[in-house]
Enzyme design. Structure first.
Site, PDB file in Angstrom:
ATOM      1  N   LYS A  48       0.396  21.188 -66.631  1.00 12.76           N
ATOM      2  CA  LYS A  48       0.083  20.191 -67.370  1.00 12.76           C
ATOM      3  C   LYS A  48      -1.201  20.694 -68.286  1.00 12.76           C
ATOM      4  O   LYS A  48      -1.145  20.294 -69.656  1.00 12.76           O
ATOM      5  CB  LYS A  48      -0.427  18.942 -66.802  1.00 12.76           C
ATOM      6  CG  LYS A  48      -1.782  18.979 -65.959  1.00 12.76           C
ATOM      7  CD  LYS A  48      -2.207  17.907 -65.092  1.00 12.76           C
ATOM      8  CE  LYS A  48      -3.527  17.757 -64.286  1.00 12.76           C
ATOM      9  NZ  LYS A  48      -4.678  18.502 -65.233  1.00 12.76           N
ATOM     10  N   THR A  49      -2.353  21.447 -67.755  1.00  6.46           N
ATOM     11  CA  THR A  49      -3.207  21.784 -68.696  1.00  6.46           C
ATOM     12  C   THR A  49      -2.615  22.731 -69.618  1.00  6.46           C
ATOM     13  O   THR A  49      -3.054  22.778 -70.953  1.00  6.46           O
ATOM     14  CB  THR A  49      -4.326  22.683 -67.721  1.00  6.46           C
ATOM     15  OG1 THR A  49      -4.560  22.029 -66.718  1.00  6.46           O
ATOM     16  CG2 THR A  49      -5.384  23.206 -68.650  1.00  6.46           C
ATOM     17  N   ASP A 238      -6.995  13.618 -69.855  1.00  9.53           N
ATOM     18  CA  ASP A 238      -6.318  14.314 -68.718  1.00  9.53           C
ATOM     19  C   ASP A 238      -6.693  13.469 -67.421  1.00  9.53           C
ATOM     20  O   ASP A 238      -7.546  12.825 -67.334  1.00  9.53           O
ATOM     21  CB  ASP A 238      -7.012  15.694 -68.778  1.00  9.53           C
ATOM     22  CG  ASP A 238      -6.322  16.501 -67.686  1.00  9.53           C
ATOM     23  OD1 ASP A 238      -5.198  16.367 -67.069  1.00  9.53           O
ATOM     24  OD2 ASP A 238      -7.081  17.658 -67.372  1.00  9.53           O
ATOM     25  N   GLU A 239      -5.934  13.608 -66.285  1.00  7.60           N
ATOM     26  CA  GLU A 239      -5.779  13.126 -65.178  1.00  7.60           C
ATOM     27  C   GLU A 239      -5.854  11.581 -65.263  1.00  7.60           C
ATOM     28  O   GLU A 239      -6.934  10.885 -64.384  1.00  7.60           O
ATOM     29  CB  GLU A 239      -7.309  13.804 -64.400  1.00  7.60           C
ATOM     30  CG  GLU A 239      -7.191  15.186 -64.093  1.00  7.60           C
ATOM     31  CD  GLU A 239      -6.309  15.674 -62.987  1.00  7.60           C
ATOM     32  OE1 GLU A 239      -5.480  14.680 -62.448  1.00  7.60           O
ATOM     33  OE2 GLU A 239      -6.125  16.797 -62.798  1.00  7.60           O
ATOM     34  N   GLN A 269      -0.411  11.612 -57.338  1.00  9.55           N
ATOM     35  CA  GLN A 269      -1.879  12.237 -56.998  1.00  9.55           C
ATOM     36  C   GLN A 269      -3.059  11.394 -57.079  1.00  9.55           C
ATOM     37  O   GLN A 269      -4.250  11.895 -57.273  1.00  9.55           O
ATOM     38  CB  GLN A 269      -1.869  13.521 -57.712  1.00  9.55           C
ATOM     39  CG  GLN A 269      -0.966  14.415 -57.383  1.00  9.55           C
ATOM     40  CD  GLN A 269      -1.226  15.942 -58.064  1.00  9.55           C
ATOM     41  OE1 GLN A 269      -2.090  16.682 -57.834  1.00  9.55           O
ATOM     42  NE2 GLN A 269      -0.558  16.295 -58.989  1.00  9.55           N
ATOM     43  N   ARG A 621      -0.458  21.836 -52.103  1.00 13.85           N
ATOM     44  CA  ARG A 621      -1.789  22.850 -52.462  1.00 13.85           C
ATOM     45  C   ARG A 621      -0.945  24.207 -51.987  1.00 13.85           C
ATOM     46  O   ARG A 621      -1.580  25.369 -52.377  1.00 13.85           O
ATOM     47  CB  ARG A 621      -2.987  22.691 -51.445  1.00 13.85           C
ATOM     48  CG  ARG A 621      -3.462  21.238 -51.894  1.00 13.85           C
ATOM     49  CD  ARG A 621      -3.790  21.088 -53.279  1.00 13.85           C
ATOM     50  NE  ARG A 621      -2.797  20.273 -53.763  1.00 13.85           N
ATOM     51  CZ  ARG A 621      -2.347  20.074 -55.255  1.00 13.85           C
ATOM     52  NH1 ARG A 621      -3.324  20.754 -55.945  1.00 13.85           N
ATOM     53  NH2 ARG A 621      -1.543  19.305 -55.824  1.00 13.85           N
TER      54      ARG A 621
END
Length: 744
Positions: A48-49, A238-239, A269, A621
């Site tokens: 996504k970044t 973002d987020e 998330q 993770r």
């Protein structure tokens, strides 16, 4: 006269990007089709970044003025890294783009419009500590002393007020939700909040919450808000799943004019409800922005297909979500390992030996992490790693025995063991209602005189006799001192270290925690974990000695090495691990009542869904190897057994490789040197070793105790009494651990 027009730094891109070559099709769709209202659902490890960065670069290539682009992130570091990468991609300075956190952007805007919210442009900003000091000053002026009565501390009042502002909730509702025992003080809390606001206004200062609330005031103003919104042609966030009610309003205000708003996030998330984040912000985005496009990034570049299959199947049990399924790019690997262990000590022994084995196989410690739902779950593992000289870095708070509440209770035990311990006396007395530093020092001097008199009389139980003496206590401190004496007597009568710890935790010390700390429930859970650990000791002296030895060893290591000297594995809460990844991940205490937590079990569907999202974050993770373990039994005098987590039970067993942990020497299996792990094709747990002389628990084919219903996840299975076989308890954890299944 002639004139010269300054052109400024050119911002037209000097390079052209081949987006089709640099991005996958999902990412390319976002970059090309991100105009208008757009929700980008970015799964874990989906890039996504990178996608956001290329989206900004594409806007610059189109000739969009950098100053009309607003990029909102949750850390300034993330914004700087993205904008730096944009500059590298397009070959020009991206510094004119508005990029940063909600708070940093608010600060810039408020400097220009401060007078509209009753401040000047030279306002100061209070950090969390400064804000806390101002709350204390207000409470002192109102003659409210939390130590003189059962009133919440300044830090708790600060948390109540901040949570209410960020979630746009009434103070009454916040108190009832988070601190119901403080509802009688609601009127005073409200007055503290009002005076706190007035003091800030008078001093021309804002705290972090003011930056957001005052920005909302500006954006809601038809004239000022309209001019701000008109400035930003493109808004990117973002987020987005981590935004609270206030931040969601800010996003809507920024995008009100041009309606080009692209938010990137993953509802799967959303794990910060305790901080005020609201998953409904992302779930309701399509309703708030009619006609919004929904684009998905589902190609995962991080984890193996086996790990993602577990994550995908687990998440299917959440009712409130956007349906999606991560797709792996990595090659196939090992199945996630499911590891039921006989006890908590066996669980940490298994983890430690697996880590050592992986290191022997060439896996760097920096590529290994152990994650846990609550910081209280790390205590036994920290001891085990220290014993085996495995260096680690702790993230998500202080190491277990460095936490204030652990030191408080240990100090109580220290004065029982050594009544001459002045430092411990000062700490313990300073916790009591109405007793300050000066009064504590006076009382310690009096206690020392009583000690000399009692010792001279030949008394054996010195601590007990000291508690029976009369002391000249000032009136303001009398109630607190009397409560301490009652607690100390109960502790002294308790006998074992674990019972002494529970005596302190069940005393007025719990009231102290509730007054002082917003996270008091977590601290009580830490104390229960400390008590469980202490159950392996019959005497107080070796217990305190081991804790002191732990502190000294850790301190010695910290003094003698730097971060560059030794690589370290990571211990972390799952919340702190979000956004990170490791080759190998261990998730411990995956038991009902631990993960999901007891609190979540009592919150109904919303609580369970957030816990399941937290499990999803933990699983994703891991890049190559994932271990999920839990202790089947806990306790010593009262043997409790745990049920495996709902998150294990609700998915197919075919997703796991089950590991059976046995002690070396059992029935001729295993090898010398500790616990061994045997792969199993079935789902049974059995013990065929010789020498078992105590009551045992029968486990069925599922590997779980055969109890109806789930309840809290634990039930007493064995309790010691006079007729039970005598257990062998080690005198020192550091020198001699005997697990539940060892030969007597």
């Amino acid at each position: 006269m002639s004139e010269f027009v300054l052109q400024g730094t050119p911002y037209a891109p000097t390079r052209r990007i081949d987006y089709a070559r640099e991005l996958n099709q999902e990412q390319l769709d976002v970059v090309v089709n991100g105009d208008g209202a757009c929700l980008v659902l970015a799964g874990a490890g989906s890039g996504k970044t990178r996608t956001l960065t290329y989206r900004v670069a594409a806007l610059l290539e189109r000739g969009v003025d950098p100053a009309s682009i607003l990029l909102l992130t949750f850390t300034n570091k993330a914004a700087k890294e993205m904008l730096s990468r944009v500059g590298q991609l397009v070959g020009t300075d991206a510094g004119r783009i508005w990029g940063g956190t909600f708070h940093s952007v608010a600060n810039r805007i408020l400097r220009a419009f401060a007078e509209h919210v009753g401040h000047t442009s030279r306002f100061s900003i209070l950090d969390q500590e400064d804000a806390g000091d101002l709350f204390k000053a207000v409470m002192k002026e109102m003659q409210i002393d939390p130590k003189a009565r059962r009133f919440p501390s300044a830090s708790v009042v600060q948390d109540i007020v901040s949570f209410a502002r960020n979630t746009q909730t009434e103070l009454l509702d916040v108190v009832r939700l988070k601190y119901p025992h403080f509802e009688p003080f609601l009127e005073e809390i409200g007055e503290i909040a009002r005076q706190y606001q007035a003091r800030k206004k008078a001093g021309n200062v804002m705290d972090f919450d003011d930056l957001l609330t005052n920005l909302v005031i500006l954006l809601d103003d038809p004239v000022v808000g309209g001019s701000i919104a008109d400035r930003f042609q493109f808004v990117l966030v973002d987020e987005y799943q981590d935004t609270n009610a206030l931040q969601a309003r800010i996003v809507r205000g920024f995008a009100a004019a041009h309606k080009n708003v692209l938010v990137v996030g993953d509802d799967a998330q959303s794990i910060y409800a305790f901080r005020g984040a609201d998953v409904q912000n992302i779930l309701a985005f399509p309703k708030q922005w009619p006609g919004a496009k929904i684009l998905k990034l589902l190609t995962n570049y991080r984890s193996t297909p086996e790990i993602l299959e577990l994550a995908n199947e687990s998440l299917q049990h959440n009712a409130h979500q956007f349906k999606k399924e991560l797709q792996a790019v990595c090659d196939h690997g090992e199945k996630p390992k499911y590891v039921p262990c006989a006890s908590a000590s066996q669980e940490v022994q298994f983890v430690a030996e697996q880590i050592l084995q992986l290191r022997e196989q060439g896996v760097g410690l920096h590529a290994i992490a152990v994650l846990f739902r609550s910081s209280s779950h790390s205590q036994a593992l920290e001891f085990e790693l220290m014993k085996r000289d495995i260096p680690y870095e702790y993230r998500g708070g202080q190491k277990f025995f460095e936490r204030a509440h652990i030191k408080d209770v240990v100090s109580c035990l220290r004065i029982a063991q050594n009544p001459r311990d002045e430092v411990a006396w000062l700490r313990v007395l300073g916790l009591q209602q109405g007793i300050g530093a000066a009064t504590a020092s006076t009382l310690v001097a009096e206690i020392r005189r009583q000690l000399e008199r009692v010792s001279a009389a030949g008394e054996t139980r010195v601590f007990t006799q000291v508690l029976l003496q009369d002391y000249a206590v000032p009136g303001r401190a009398r109630t607190g001192f009397e409560e301490f004496v009652r607690m100390a007597r109960t502790m002294d009568e308790a006998g074992s270290p674990s019972e002494m710890i529970r005596a302190v935790a069940g005393s007025t010390y719990q009231d102290y925690l509730e007054r002082e700390y917003p996270n008091w429930r977590d601290r009580l859970e830490d104390l229960e974990q400390l008590a469980l650990f202490a159950e392996t000791y019959t005497e107080l002296e070796p217990f305190l000695a081991d804790i002191s030895l732990y502190d000294e060893i850790v301190a010695g290591r910290d003094r003698g090495t730097t971060s560059a000297d030794r690589e370290r594995m990571v211990l972390s809460t799952i919340h702190q691990a979000k956004g990170l990844e490791w080759d190998t991940v261990f998730v411990i205490h995956v038991a009902e009542g631990s993960f999901p937590s007891k609190r979540a079990l009592g919150e109904g569907e919303s609580g369970m869904e957030e816990e399941r999202r937290l499990f999803y974050v933990a699983v994703t993770r891991a890049r190559r190897r994932l271990f999920l373990s839990y202790p089947m039994t806990m306790g010593y005098d009262a043997l409790l057994f745990n049920q495996p987590s709902t998150f294990i039970d609700e998915v197919s067993p075919r997703l796991f490789e089950r590991i059976e942990v046995r002690e070396a020497g059992w029935g001729g299996r295993g090898r010398s040197g500790g616990a061994t792990a045997a792969k199993r094709d079935d789902w049974s747990w059995d013990s065929d070793g010789d020498g078992w002389s105590e009551p045992t628990i029968d486990y069925g084919i599922s590997g779980k105790p055969g109890l109806p219903g789930r309840g809290s996840g634990t039930k007493t299975a064995w309790k010691s009494d006079a007729g039970s076989a005598t257990k062998r308890i080690p005198g020192s954890f550091l020198s001699n651990i005997e697990d539940l299944g060892n030969h007597p």
